[in-house]
Write a protein that holds these residues in place. Structure first.
Motif, PDB file in Angstrom:
ATOM      1  N   GLN A 278       0.851  -1.193   0.000  1.00 52.99           N
ATOM      2  CA  GLN A 278       0.000   0.000   0.000  1.00 52.99           C
ATOM      3  C   GLN A 278       0.876   1.230   0.000  1.00 52.99           C
ATOM      4  O   GLN A 278       1.876   1.290   0.695  1.00 52.99           O
ATOM      5  CB  GLN A 278      -0.905   0.006   1.241  1.00 52.99           C
ATOM      6  CG  GLN A 278      -1.931  -1.106   1.277  1.00 52.99           C
ATOM      7  CD  GLN A 278      -3.009  -0.958   0.219  1.00 52.99           C
ATOM      8  OE1 GLN A 278      -3.210   0.137  -0.330  1.00 52.99           O
ATOM      9  NE2 GLN A 278      -3.673  -2.047  -0.116  1.00 52.99           N
ATOM     10  N   PRO A 280       0.020   5.021   0.335  1.00 52.98           N
ATOM     11  CA  PRO A 280      -0.908   6.148   0.449  1.00 52.98           C
ATOM     12  C   PRO A 280      -0.259   7.477   0.098  1.00 52.98           C
ATOM     13  O   PRO A 280       0.946   7.657   0.305  1.00 52.98           O
ATOM     14  CB  PRO A 280      -1.307   6.122   1.928  1.00 52.98           C
ATOM     15  CG  PRO A 280      -0.203   5.430   2.618  1.00 52.98           C
ATOM     16  CD  PRO A 280       0.405   4.476   1.643  1.00 52.98           C
ATOM     17  N   VAL A 284      -3.359  11.593   3.076  1.00 53.14           N
ATOM     18  CA  VAL A 284      -4.265  10.580   3.628  1.00 53.14           C
ATOM     19  C   VAL A 284      -4.777  10.997   5.016  1.00 53.14           C
ATOM     20  O   VAL A 284      -4.050  11.624   5.785  1.00 53.14           O
ATOM     21  CB  VAL A 284      -3.541   9.213   3.705  1.00 53.14           C
ATOM     22  CG1 VAL A 284      -2.423   9.235   4.710  1.00 53.14           C
ATOM     23  CG2 VAL A 284      -4.506   8.095   4.023  1.00 53.14           C
ATOM     24  N   LEU A 289      -6.141   5.802   7.121  1.00 48.66           N
ATOM     25  CA  LEU A 289      -4.904   5.063   7.358  1.00 48.66           C
ATOM     26  C   LEU A 289      -5.095   3.942   8.379  1.00 48.66           C
ATOM     27  O   LEU A 289      -4.764   2.790   8.113  1.00 48.66           O
ATOM     28  CB  LEU A 289      -3.804   6.019   7.824  1.00 48.66           C
ATOM     29  CG  LEU A 289      -2.418   5.403   7.911  1.00 48.66           C
ATOM     30  CD1 LEU A 289      -1.873   5.114   6.527  1.00 48.66           C
ATOM     31  CD2 LEU A 289      -1.455   6.294   8.660  1.00 48.66           C
ATOM     32  N   LEU A 300      -5.708   1.532   5.737  1.00 42.87           N
ATOM     33  CA  LEU A 300      -4.599   1.072   4.894  1.00 42.87           C
ATOM     34  C   LEU A 300      -3.598   0.218   5.658  1.00 42.87           C
ATOM     35  O   LEU A 300      -2.988  -0.681   5.090  1.00 42.87           O
ATOM     36  CB  LEU A 300      -3.889   2.285   4.291  1.00 42.87           C
ATOM     37  CG  LEU A 300      -4.683   2.937   3.160  1.00 42.87           C
ATOM     38  CD1 LEU A 300      -4.105   4.294   2.836  1.00 42.87           C
ATOM     39  CD2 LEU A 300      -4.679   2.046   1.941  1.00 42.87           C
TER      40      LEU A 300
END
Lengths: 511, 378
Positions: A278, A280, A284, A289, A300
């Protein structure tokens, strides 16, 4: 006429049974649904009645009441459409009362009666198998996912009429013909997965960064890369999943469960076979998150479970966002408390970060970098201390030189590196056999003596390192853990001086 | 007399009161106490409206007695231009400060006194040289004047004190304020083994506009100025201008033409400044007419290899010695160091060797992948 149909719901990444109770009685015609329903479930009433009508079963002119039990647990999603429809059909006596016994139903209905993909099939099927249920009927697109679980027959149906056909058959053979059991061989799936195209072969130079990535992969250490823009930080980060050992069936099931709950499995995908990666963007939000939302959803960090969370330009992330990862980094899971309930998501990920060494990016080249020491300190301090404490390896990349780009020098392939990593992993597995640990990175301070014993000479070197590099207690333990992994990579039973010295080099450096 | 000083001190502590204004005021009314008591009516005749306003608000703030008490509590001395204790060198510069606040001692008139200044974010080369100079000056009994700033200033002063010499810090804030706070240990040692002085009353916070005038006093208290590292546009060059204006000798430590941190120094050399080659060479040129210590130590020595260092190097294993010799004062990446070495070195192996040198304090890890020679060879 009363009947009840088995279905399931999701809480966090675990599942629970939900009984769909249908009662049909004389009275003013109406269709009501109760049982702590979310909006998705409430809309189910319209979908079910229209789908039944379009399949040729008009809703009877009767008073229909549907209850989703246990009534005190909030229900979300669209997967209750199918069990509700089946319940109504049973109440209308379209199939024998015992036909739907011991079968779990899941699925969203289209207005034409077709079955559509739903979220969270894997955990529900898993819970069903554990609870002694023998059969599941799920949408075709989810069948592969559910069939991974052994000991339960999972059948994928494409429409409600197909399901009805199935239930109307008396013999098992006939049933098998209408809705064949789906079979997924998880082991085989994981073995046949194609390796990612991104290979360390394509990274020229940057030997130390590659080495650090290897150590990080072997001991599941968190890694931070600094270096001027364009040096290849994200290039290396993207290649780390390729040097991690392939997912085991157990790991894959965990990851697939999370992706299933988040609704991120592609139609027909049975398992997540590649290590998650992942990446981000730095804008974010905290709940995206770590997970959150009024109705909790995995964030995430959970989607990177057993894989990699890559945060490029770390200082640009909000301080609150970075700080929110502290507890998950420590506990490998995240507990989210919302008005809607408390859930725990797994979050055992490897954090890989990248940042510039200073605001201009050229430190420590003092001829190009005009940042003052205060500016550099301030830039670094944007990455808060507690997160820095969880990062075992700091490594620096150099600007790539032209000769390296053009050079034909052969670089090591990810396959080769992976073999070494797997060797080091095997050694760790052996060491941690009777303990709760999995990797060297997890070793807690109190167990340091036990797993990272030092000889007299090594102890002296470590004392010197501690004193002259002015390490703190945490940094001291970081060096030991990394040295343990380096020794594992080298195939050594005990940690040697050069392992300690090399390990001590992966630190932030002095400004 | 003390009574009178109290009032002079009060006037001098008012923000914006320079020596010229002080002179003007006391020319009109020689008795400071009277000048204070006469109040606004007198002040308005001599001073501008703004200054009068400043005086009035300061008077509301603190009385002369309170201020004097605070200074005494701080172990601070108030030394006026007319006092015996006032440094003779300062008296001879254009527009000498009217008075000084002093904690500790003041430079002694009969001893050679040298100012060492340079960049705050200095390189390891600058650190090495500044330390070498400081140590040599300390051993030779030369007083070192500097600004107690980060980088060259603080490093050289620390080395002087380590060597048992005397050093003086001229501050751009009150003498009871330690700026930068990271120099707290140095500040405390200076108060014991030398002194800190300032033209600002105790309690004054450091401000950017305080520093250029401070530099004037740094050069004013010295007989010669040594510039260690300076960029093309640097505050250090202000000190050089002041020193030249005051007729002091200026010596410059040359640097490589590729080092931006030495650009200012090299330009000064081109303009005709003295070149600093070694403490010995520097002192030989300067020492005539000055009382200095005797013996070998008093010669100043060279900067090439301190005795302790060569001993430590001799103990190194040959392959470590080679790695050491491949290092430079400028930070080099591990890849660059490897290219300077003959033979095959693996990255991780070389990294471990470099860390071993760092542990021995012969090298410094500037950032995760860059190493340079340590300037700190004590």
């Amino acid at each position: 006429m009363f009947c009840k149909i088995l279905s399931g719901g999701i809480a966090g990444v675990s599942a629970c049974f939900v009984w769909v109770e249908v009662d049909m009685d004389r009275g003013l015609p109406c269709f009501s649904m109760v049982g702590s329903l979310g909006s998705g479930v409430r809309e189910s009433r319209e979908r079910v009645s229209v789908a039944l009508k379009n399949t040729g079963f008009a809703m009877p002119a009767a008073r229909v009441t549907v209850n989703l039990a246990p009534a005190d647990v909030r229900k979300e999603g669209t997967a209750f459409d199918l069990p509700i429809a089946i319940g109504i059909l049973q109440a209308m006596s379209y199939f024998p009362g015992t036909a739907a016994e011991n079968i779990l139903f899941l699925g969203e209905l289209g207005l034409n009666g077709e079955l559509k993909k739903v979220h969270g099939v894997l955990p529900i099927v898993q819970a069903a198998a554990a609870g002694g249920v023998r059969q599941c009927i799920v949408p075709e697109a989810n069948a592969g996912e559910g069939a991974v679980i052994p000991g339960i027959a999972v059948r994928g149906a494409s429409s409600i009429s197909q399901v009805l056909d199935f239930l109307q058959q008396g013999s098992g053979e006939e049933q098998e013909r209408i809705l064949p059991r789906t079979v997924t061989d998880a082991e085989k799936l994981l073995k046949t997965q194609e390796r990612c195209e991104e290979d360390f072969e394509q990274v020229n130079g940057q030997e130390l960064a590659k080495r650090a990535a290897e150590i990080a992969a072997a001991g599941f250490h968190n890694l931070l890369m600094t270096g001027p823009p364009g040096a290849g930080k994200s290039m290396i980060a993207r290649r780390i999943p390729g040097i991690l050992p392939p997912l085991t069936v157990k790991e894959s099931l965990e990851v697939t469960g999370i992706y299933s709950v988040a609704g991120l499995l592609e139609g027909g995908q049975a398992l997540v076979t590649a290590r998650p990666f992942q990446n981000p963007h730095h804008t974010v939000s905290r709940s995206a998150l770590v997970g959150g939302h009024a109705q909790p959803k995995p964030g995430l960090i959970s989607l990177s479970h057993r894989g990699i969370l890559f945060m490029d330009e770390l200082p640009e992330f909000g301080k609150a966002v970075i700080d929110s990862m502290r507890q998950p980094l420590e506990e490998h899971r995240v507990r989210i408390a919302r008005a809607g309930g408390n859930v725990t998501y797994p979050a055992d990920f490897m954090l890989v970060c990248a940042m510039n060494p200073c605001p201009c990016g050229y430190f420590p080249d003092r001829n190009r970098c005009r940042c003052s020491e205060t500016q550099i300190q301030r830039y670094k301090s944007r990455v808060s201390g507690p997160i820095v404490d969880r990062i075992d390896l700091w490594v620096e990349l150099q600007a790539v030189e032209l000769s390296r780009l053009q050079g034909a020098c052969r670089e090591e392939s990810s396959g080769l590196i992976r073999r070494r990593v797997e060797g080091a992993r095997a050694r760790q597995q052996e060491r941690f056999a009777q303990t709760g640990y999995r990797f060297n990175a997890d070793i807690r301070a109190e167990d340091m003596e036990r797993f990272c014993p030092l000889g007299a000479g090594e102890r002296r070197v470590m004392d010197q390192i501690y004193r002259s590099l002015q390490l703190g207690a945490r940094a001291y333990h970081r060096v030991l853990k990394v040295a343990r992994t380096i020794a594992d990579l080298a195939g050594e039973e005990s940690i040697r001086e050069e392992h300690l010295l090399e390990a001590s080099a992966y630190r932030p450096g002095e400004v | 007399m003390t009574e009178k000083r109290k009032y002079i001190c009060w006037f001098y502590s008012v923000p914006g009161m320079g020596s010229r204004t002080m002179d003007k005021l006391f020319a009109r009314c020689p008795d400071a106490e009277e000048a204070f008591c006469a109040g606004e009516s007198l002040w308005r005749q001599v001073l501008t409206a703004r200054q009068t306003e400043q005086l009035r608000s300061f008077a509301k703030c603190i009385s002369p007695d309170e201020l004097w008490g605070r200074i005494k509590d701080n172990n601070t001395r108030f030394v006026m231009r007319t006092d015996e204790a006032y440094p003779g060198r300062l008296r001879n510069i254009p527009d000498p400060p009217y008075a000084l606040f002093v904690k500790g001692e003041l430079p002694v008139q009969g001893r050679l006194s040298v100012a060492v200044v340079g960049a705050r974010d200095c390189s390891e080369y600058g650190r090495y040289v500044a330390e070498g100079i400081g140590r040599a000056m300390g051993e030779c009994g030369v007083q070192v004047i500097s600004g107690m700033a980060r980088g060259i200033d603080g490093i050289s002063q620390n080395a002087v004190l380590e060597a048992g010499g005397r050093s003086f810090g001229v501050l751009g804030c009150g003498v009871d304020v330690c700026y930068p706070s990271s120099n707290r240990p140095l500040y405390e040692k200076l108060c014991e083994q030398g002194g800190v002085l300032s033209t600002h009353p105790p309690g004054t916070e450091p401000r950017p506009q305080h520093f250029p005038p401070r530099n004037r006093i740094v050069s004013g208290l010295a007989d010669a100025l040594i510039v260690v590292e300076a960029r093309e546009k640097s505050g250090t060059l202000i000190t050089v201008d002041m020193a030249l204006e005051q007729g002091k000798e200026v010596y410059v430590v040359p640097g490589r033409v590729t080092d931006r941190l030495s650009d200012g120094c090299n330009r000064l050399i081109k303009q005709g400044a003295g070149v600093f080659l070694s403490p010995e060479d520097f002192l030989r040129e300067l020492r005539e007419g000055w009382q200095c210590g005797r013996g070998k130590a008093a010669q100043g020595g060279s900067l090439t290899a301190p005795e302790g260092l060569s001993g430590r190097l001799a103990q190194l294993a040959p392959e470590y010695r080679k790695v050491y010799e491949a290092l430079d004062f400028a930070p080099l990446s591990v890849e660059q160091i490897r290219r300077r070495l003959e033979g095959e070195y693996s990255g991780p192996g070389l990294l471990a060797m470099l860390m071993s040198l760092c542990v021995e304090r012969l090298a410094v890890q500037k950032s995760p992948g860059h190493f340079c020679l340590s300037g700190d060879v004590q």
